[in-house]
Design a protein around this motif. Structure first.
Motif, PDB file in Angstrom:
ATOM      1  N   LYS A 102       0.753  -1.152  -0.048  1.00  0.00           N
ATOM      2  CA  LYS A 102       0.099   0.060   0.038  1.00  0.00           C
ATOM      3  C   LYS A 102       1.058   1.210   0.058  1.00  0.00           C
ATOM      4  O   LYS A 102       1.823   1.083   0.523  1.00  0.00           O
ATOM      5  CB  LYS A 102      -0.899  -0.026   1.180  1.00  0.00           C
ATOM      6  CG  LYS A 102      -0.235   0.157   2.468  1.00  0.00           C
ATOM      7  CD  LYS A 102      -1.257   0.444   3.330  1.00  0.00           C
ATOM      8  CE  LYS A 102      -0.765   1.008   5.176  1.00  0.00           C
ATOM      9  NZ  LYS A 102      -0.361   2.494   4.837  1.00  0.00           N
ATOM     10  N   GLU A 133       1.181   6.579   4.088  1.00  0.00           N
ATOM     11  CA  GLU A 133       0.480   8.099   4.480  1.00  0.00           C
ATOM     12  C   GLU A 133       1.399   8.941   4.490  1.00  0.00           C
ATOM     13  O   GLU A 133       2.897   8.701   4.630  1.00  0.00           O
ATOM     14  CB  GLU A 133      -0.308   7.961   5.741  1.00  0.00           C
ATOM     15  CG  GLU A 133      -1.486   6.490   5.666  1.00  0.00           C
ATOM     16  CD  GLU A 133      -2.517   7.051   4.841  1.00  0.00           C
ATOM     17  OE1 GLU A 133      -2.679   8.152   4.431  1.00  0.00           O
ATOM     18  OE2 GLU A 133      -3.188   5.924   4.382  1.00  0.00           O
ATOM     19  N   ASP A 148       9.088  -2.414   2.074  1.00  0.00           N
ATOM     20  CA  ASP A 148       8.253  -3.608   1.220  1.00  0.00           C
ATOM     21  C   ASP A 148       9.073  -4.306   0.342  1.00  0.00           C
ATOM     22  O   ASP A 148      10.100  -3.756  -0.059  1.00  0.00           O
ATOM     23  CB  ASP A 148       6.968  -2.721   0.534  1.00  0.00           C
ATOM     24  CG  ASP A 148       6.128  -3.637   0.103  1.00  0.00           C
ATOM     25  OD1 ASP A 148       6.407  -4.675  -0.728  1.00  0.00           O
ATOM     26  OD2 ASP A 148       4.997  -3.298   0.251  1.00  0.00           O
ATOM     27  N   GLU A 173       0.036  -0.711  -6.196  1.00  0.00           N
ATOM     28  CA  GLU A 173      -0.488  -1.339  -5.025  1.00  0.00           C
ATOM     29  C   GLU A 173      -1.074  -2.807  -5.434  1.00  0.00           C
ATOM     30  O   GLU A 173      -1.045  -3.095  -6.481  1.00  0.00           O
ATOM     31  CB  GLU A 173      -1.724  -0.611  -4.524  1.00  0.00           C
ATOM     32  CG  GLU A 173      -1.213   0.760  -3.878  1.00  0.00           C
ATOM     33  CD  GLU A 173      -2.455   1.456  -3.328  1.00  0.00           C
ATOM     34  OE1 GLU A 173      -2.135   1.715  -2.096  1.00  0.00           O
ATOM     35  OE2 GLU A 173      -3.429   1.790  -3.878  1.00  0.00           O
ATOM     36  N   ASP A 174      -0.923  -3.648  -4.493  1.00  0.00           N
ATOM     37  CA  ASP A 174      -1.333  -5.009  -4.715  1.00  0.00           C
ATOM     38  C   ASP A 174      -2.783  -5.053  -5.547  1.00  0.00           C
ATOM     39  O   ASP A 174      -2.737  -6.127  -5.992  1.00  0.00           O
ATOM     40  CB  ASP A 174      -1.565  -5.908  -3.335  1.00  0.00           C
ATOM     41  CG  ASP A 174      -0.135  -6.248  -2.888  1.00  0.00           C
ATOM     42  OD1 ASP A 174       0.787  -6.086  -3.554  1.00  0.00           O
ATOM     43  OD2 ASP A 174      -0.082  -7.065  -1.869  1.00  0.00           O
ATOM     44  N   SER A 175      -3.740  -3.963  -5.152  1.00  0.00           N
ATOM     45  CA  SER A 175      -4.742  -4.221  -5.891  1.00  0.00           C
ATOM     46  C   SER A 175      -4.727  -4.097  -7.554  1.00  0.00           C
ATOM     47  O   SER A 175      -5.705  -4.223  -8.114  1.00  0.00           O
ATOM     48  CB  SER A 175      -5.949  -2.998  -5.274  1.00  0.00           C
ATOM     49  OG  SER A 175      -5.149  -1.785  -5.863  1.00  0.00           O
TER      50      SER A 175
END
Length: 313
Positions: free
Chosen positions: A21, A24, A31, A102-104
Motif C-alpha cells: 500500500k 501515508e 516492502d 499497489e497489490d490491488s
C-alpha cells in the motif's frame, strides 16, 4: 497493407515500484514487492501497442543523451518501430516516471518530463514526411506542440486520434482542429468537465460537455473495469468490458485501449463500436500483465482472446 500511424508524444523510462500500500504522509513503509526500470511514457507505450497490433508505427519523440535514452531508442528499434524521427536532446535528460503499484493493481504515477518538454515544431513538421494514414497524439508533451501536430495533420487531411491524458482544465481544447476520436478516462473527464462519469446519465452529460469544447467525430470515455462510453453528438453507446484473466497492473491499459481502438477503426472502415470492443479486449489482456509497454498484447493475442469470449472475428 498495414496502416501507417505517426505517434507524436512522450518517452519515459519508468521506475516501477510494487508496494502493498502507498504510505501515508510522514509514514515509512518497508516492502519487498520489487522495483524495475521499464520503458514507458504515453507516446512510447502507444507506439509499442501500434507495432504489436499490426500497424506500421512511426514514432516522433525526444530523448536525452543519457543511458535511459539509449536504452529506450534500442528498445524501439527492437520493437520494429520506425525511429527516423526520434531526436536527441543534449541539454535535458530523458523523461522519467515513478510508477507506484499497489497489490490491488491500481497505480499512481509521477512524471518528470525532461526532454519531452523540448520537442520542437521543426521535429513535428519533419515527421509528417513519413506520409502517415493517421496521427496519434497524447498530452505528455506541451499542448502547444500538440496543436502544431494537429494543425499540420488537419491541413493535410490526415485523421487525428487523441488520447487526452494527462488532463488539465486549462488546455484550450477548442483550439484543436477537428479530430476523429477524443478519448479521456474517468479522472481526465472529471478534470475537463467537472462531471464524474459514474453512470449513463452522468457519462452523457460529460460527453456532451466535451463535445461542446472539442470538434470531433466521437468522444470515447474510458471507464476502466466498466468498459467505455461512446458519443457522436446525437447518440451514445456503452461498450461492456471484458473480464481480464486477472488484474495485475493497470499501467498502460488506457494507452493500449486507445491505440487498439485506433488501429481497428482505421482497418475496419470506421466502425467505432467494433473498434472500442477491440480496444477493450486489448486492455483486458494488458491489465493481466505487469509493466507498461511490456503488458501490451499482440494482434493475434487480442483476436484469440475475443474468440475465447465468443466474439466473432
Amino acid at each position: 497493407m498495414a496502416k501507417k500511424v505517426l505517434i507524436i508524444g512522450s518517452s519515459n523510462m519508468d521506475l516501477s515500484m510494487n508496494v502493498f500500500k502507498v504510505p501515508e504522509a510522514g509514514q515509512t513503509v518497508i516492502d519487498d514487492g520489487g522495483v524495475a526500470y521499464t520503458p514507458g511514457g504515453k507516446g512510447g507505450n502507444s507506439a509499442i501497442a501500434f507495432a504489436k497490433l499490426g500497424a506500421e508505427a512511426v514514432f516522433c519523440t525526444k530523448l536525452g543523451a543519457d543511458i535511459h535514452g539509449q536504452k529506450l531508442y534500442n528498445f524501439y528499434k527492437e520493437s520494429h518501430i520506425n525511429t527516423s524521427y526520434i531526436k536527441v536532446d543534449h541539454d535535458n535528460p530523458t523523461g522519467f516516471a515513478v510508477v507506484i503499484k499497489e497489490d490491488s493493481g491500481e497505480n499512481r504515477i509521477i512524471v518528470y518530463p525532461g526532454a519531452n518538454n523540448y520537442i520542437s515544431n521543426d521535429n513535428i513538421v519533419d515527421a509528417f514526411n513519413c506520409e502517415p494514414d493517421a496521427v496519434y497524439l497524447g498530452f505528455e508533451i506541451p499542448f502547444s506542440q500538440v496543436l502544431t501536430a494537429a494543425k499540420v495533420a488537419a491541413a493535410r487531411g490526415i485523421p487525428i486520434f487523441i488520447d487526452a491524458a494527462p488532463a488539465s482544465k486549462d488546455y484550450p481544447l477548442e483550439n484543436l482542429p477537428e479530430v476523429e476520436v477524443f478519448s479521456p478516462n474517468e479522472t481526465e473527464t472529471l478534470e475537463y468537465t467537472g462531471i464524474t462519469p459514474a453512470g449513463s446519465e452522468s457519462c452523457l452529460r460529460a460527453a456532451y460537455s466535451l463535445y461542446s469544447k472539442v470538434k470531433c467525430k466521437y468522444i470515447v470515455i474510458k471507464l476502466g473495469a466498466r468498459g467505455a462510453f461512446i458519443y457522436d453528438g446525437k447518440h451514445f453507446d456503452v461498450i461492456s468490458p471484458y473480464k481480464p484473466p486477472k488484474v495485475v497492473d493497470t499501467t498502460a491499459a488506457g494507452d493500449t485501449f486507445t491505440a487498439a481502438l485506433t488501429i481497428d477503426y482505421l482497418s475496419n472502415g470506421g466502425d467505432i463500436k467494433q473498434a472500442a470492443r477491440y480496444g477493450a479486449a486489448a486492455a483486458a489482456i494488458a491489465v493481466s500483465r505487469p509493466g507498461a509497454s511490456s503488458s501490451v498484447p499482440s494482434e493475434g493475442e487480442v483476436i484469440e482472446f475475443m474468440r475465447s469470449q465468443h466474439v466473432g472475428f
